[in-house]
Design a protein around this motif. Structure first.
Motif, PDB file in Angstrom:
ATOM      1  N   GLU A 224       0.819  -1.209   0.000  1.00  5.72           N
ATOM      2  CA  GLU A 224       0.000   0.000   0.000  1.00  5.72           C
ATOM      3  C   GLU A 224       0.860   1.269   0.000  1.00  5.72           C
ATOM      4  O   GLU A 224       0.319   2.383   0.040  1.00  5.72           O
ATOM      5  N   LEU A 225       2.174   1.111  -0.033  1.00  4.72           N
ATOM      6  CA  LEU A 225       3.081   2.258   0.018  1.00  4.72           C
ATOM      7  C   LEU A 225       3.492   2.649  -1.399  1.00  4.72           C
ATOM      8  O   LEU A 225       3.930   1.801  -2.189  1.00  4.72           O
ATOM      9  N   TRP A 226       3.390   3.959  -1.698  1.00  8.75           N
ATOM     10  CA  TRP A 226       3.642   4.460  -3.041  1.00  8.75           C
ATOM     11  C   TRP A 226       4.573   5.658  -2.976  1.00  8.75           C
ATOM     12  O   TRP A 226       4.576   6.400  -1.996  1.00  8.75           O
ATOM     13  N   PRO A 227       5.352   5.890  -4.029  1.00 10.64           N
ATOM     14  CA  PRO A 227       6.218   7.075  -4.063  1.00 10.64           C
ATOM     15  C   PRO A 227       5.406   8.357  -3.974  1.00 10.64           C
ATOM     16  O   PRO A 227       4.197   8.385  -4.279  1.00 10.64           O
ATOM     17  N   LEU A 228       6.060   9.431  -3.563  1.00  3.70           N
ATOM     18  CA  LEU A 228       5.391  10.720  -3.471  1.00  3.70           C
ATOM     19  C   LEU A 228       4.996  11.241  -4.845  1.00  3.70           C
ATOM     20  O   LEU A 228       4.071  12.047  -4.974  1.00  3.70           O
ATOM     21  N   ILE A 229       5.710  10.799  -5.889  1.00  8.54           N
ATOM     22  CA  ILE A 229       5.424  11.214  -7.265  1.00  8.54           C
ATOM     23  C   ILE A 229       4.900  10.011  -8.036  1.00  8.54           C
ATOM     24  O   ILE A 229       5.550   8.961  -8.087  1.00  8.54           O
ATOM     25  N   ASP A 230       3.719  10.142  -8.653  1.00 12.46           N
ATOM     26  CA  ASP A 230       3.209   9.081  -9.517  1.00 12.46           C
ATOM     27  C   ASP A 230       4.004   9.097 -10.817  1.00 12.46           C
ATOM     28  O   ASP A 230       4.122  10.122 -11.480  1.00 12.46           O
TER      29      ASP A 230
END
Length: 400
Positions: A227-233
């Motif tokens: 569920e963890l994603w980079p700050l920039i898509d």
């Protein structure tokens, strides 16, 4: 040492902990990477994800964690923002933080709580509390609404460890997500995550590790990893964690690519065990010298009793009310730099102001002796009249 570090001989550098210092060989390596990037941008960015993956695998080995658990982020605060966006947090939930927490991370927690109509509870941990007492304070604050616990591994304002191993054990048993802010810990501890059970642990390699800025790490474990994603898509979105963090478009990540060579280079030149021992000895002796200089002028005890102290980071109590009040630590830092030519960190806790020393291998005993001789008398004057005491200064009150 002067040949290895680009630091100017003035001002005095007594605050490695805030922004670190980068050795010359690391800056040279980063400059070469930038030259490579600018010489052939298409080739550079097309091959960048694989290079980032290789770098984080080397960093994972240095931190003694599995490569598949580690992602690279701009800094520890950025890693905390990733956690705030990804960890589950229900409507009306409660976040537990401590009164030793890093302000920017606590602000992020408050923003998350506002978005979900939740609350943030600040737990008091006495400065001199040992591991059991500190853990009990946090664990005792858990309620049925607690949906996230945040604790610093090594506190920035008060230069002490918190028992994140004990807190994490209970958080895992109760199914509460746990975020550990380990901003200062990479390289300062040989095996920083040993015994620490948490969902997200964040740290900076550009503090004690001396990597080029900004190089942060995020270590994720437990049920919420994906569920963890980079700050920039970016185009890495279809990839699993942590590979999706390797694809961040046109960011300049030369600092991250130079970080592994910095860590191994310091080990080859001085040895990390020797660096830790030297920095701890310097900070301890430096704090004693400066505290004694204050005592000679005020008659008060300026030593600080800290539970779970951090070797290379130490506190000295400031005289009177110096450094206390809204915005006072930052204002004092600016004034000391401008008028006394010394880079220092100041904080306040429990209504008491502190000088925080943070040492590294480039420091020397003479640095602290100079501060004691040249700066302590001025700081004492800035504090105004102080009473002369023949008994030790009492410990800070637990009331805030």
């Amino acid at each position: 040492m002067d040949a290895d570090w680009p630091l100017s001989p003035t001002p005095l550098h007594l605050n490695h902990g805030s922004f670190g210092a980068v050795p010359r060989f690391a800056l040279t390596a980063q400059a070469a990477l930038r030259d490579e990037m600018e010489a052939a941008p298409v080739r550079w960015f097309a091959g960048l994800p694989d290079r980032i993956a290789a770098a984080r695998a080397e960093i994972a080995r240095f931190l003694r964690v599995a490569p598949e658990t580690l992602a690279l982020v701009p800094n520890a605060s950025g890693g905390a923002s990733v956690a705030f966006a990804g960890l589950p947090f229900p409507h009306g939930g409660e976040i537990i933080v401590t009164d030793h927490g890093y302000g920017a991370v606590t602000m992020g927690a408050e923003r998350l709580a506002r978005r979900r109509h939740g609350t943030v509870r600040t737990v008091h941990v006495p400065l001199d509390a040992g591991a059991e007492e500190a853990a009990s304070a946090v664990i005792g604050a858990i309620t049925g609404r607690t949906a996230l616990i945040i604790a610093d591994h090594l506190t920035s304002p008060t230069a002490r460890f918190l028992p994140v191993d004990l807190i994490g054990r209970v958080a895992r048993e109760r199914g509460i997500p746990f975020l550990v802010d380990g901003a200062h810990v990479p390289a300062l501890l040989e095996t920083p995550l040993a015994g620490v059970d948490c969902d997200v642990w964040v740290g900076n390699l550009h503090k004690f590790g001396c990597a080029p800025r900004s190089t942060g790490v995020l270590v994720a474990r437990g049920p919420h990893v994906q569920e963890l994603w980079p700050l920039i898509d970016s185009w890495g979105a279809p990839l699993p964690y942590p590979r999706r963090f390797d694809v961040q478009g046109t960011l300049d990540v030369t600092a991250q690519l130079a970080a592994p060579g910095t860590l191994t280079g310091i080990d080859a030149r001085w040895g990390w065990a020797a660096v830790r021992a030297r920095a701890s000895e310097l900070a301890g002796s430096g704090a004693s010298v400066i505290a004694a200089a204050f005592t000679a002028l005020t008659g008060e005890d300026h030593t600080v009793r800290v539970g779970m102290p951090a070797g290379p980071m130490r506190l000295v109590r400031l005289p009177g009310t110096l450094g206390t009040g809204p915005g006072a630590p930052d204002a004092l830092r600016a004034r000391v730099l401008a008028e006394l030519s010394a880079e220092c960190a100041f904080g306040q806790f429990g209504g008491v102001g502190y000088l925080r020393l943070s040492a590294h291998v480039y420091n020397s005993t003479a640095d602290y002796e100079e501060f004691a001789e040249r700066c302590v008398p001025v700081l004492t004057r800035w504090a105004g009249p102080v009473s002369t005491r023949s008994t030790p200064w009492p410990a800070p009150s637990p009331d805030r």
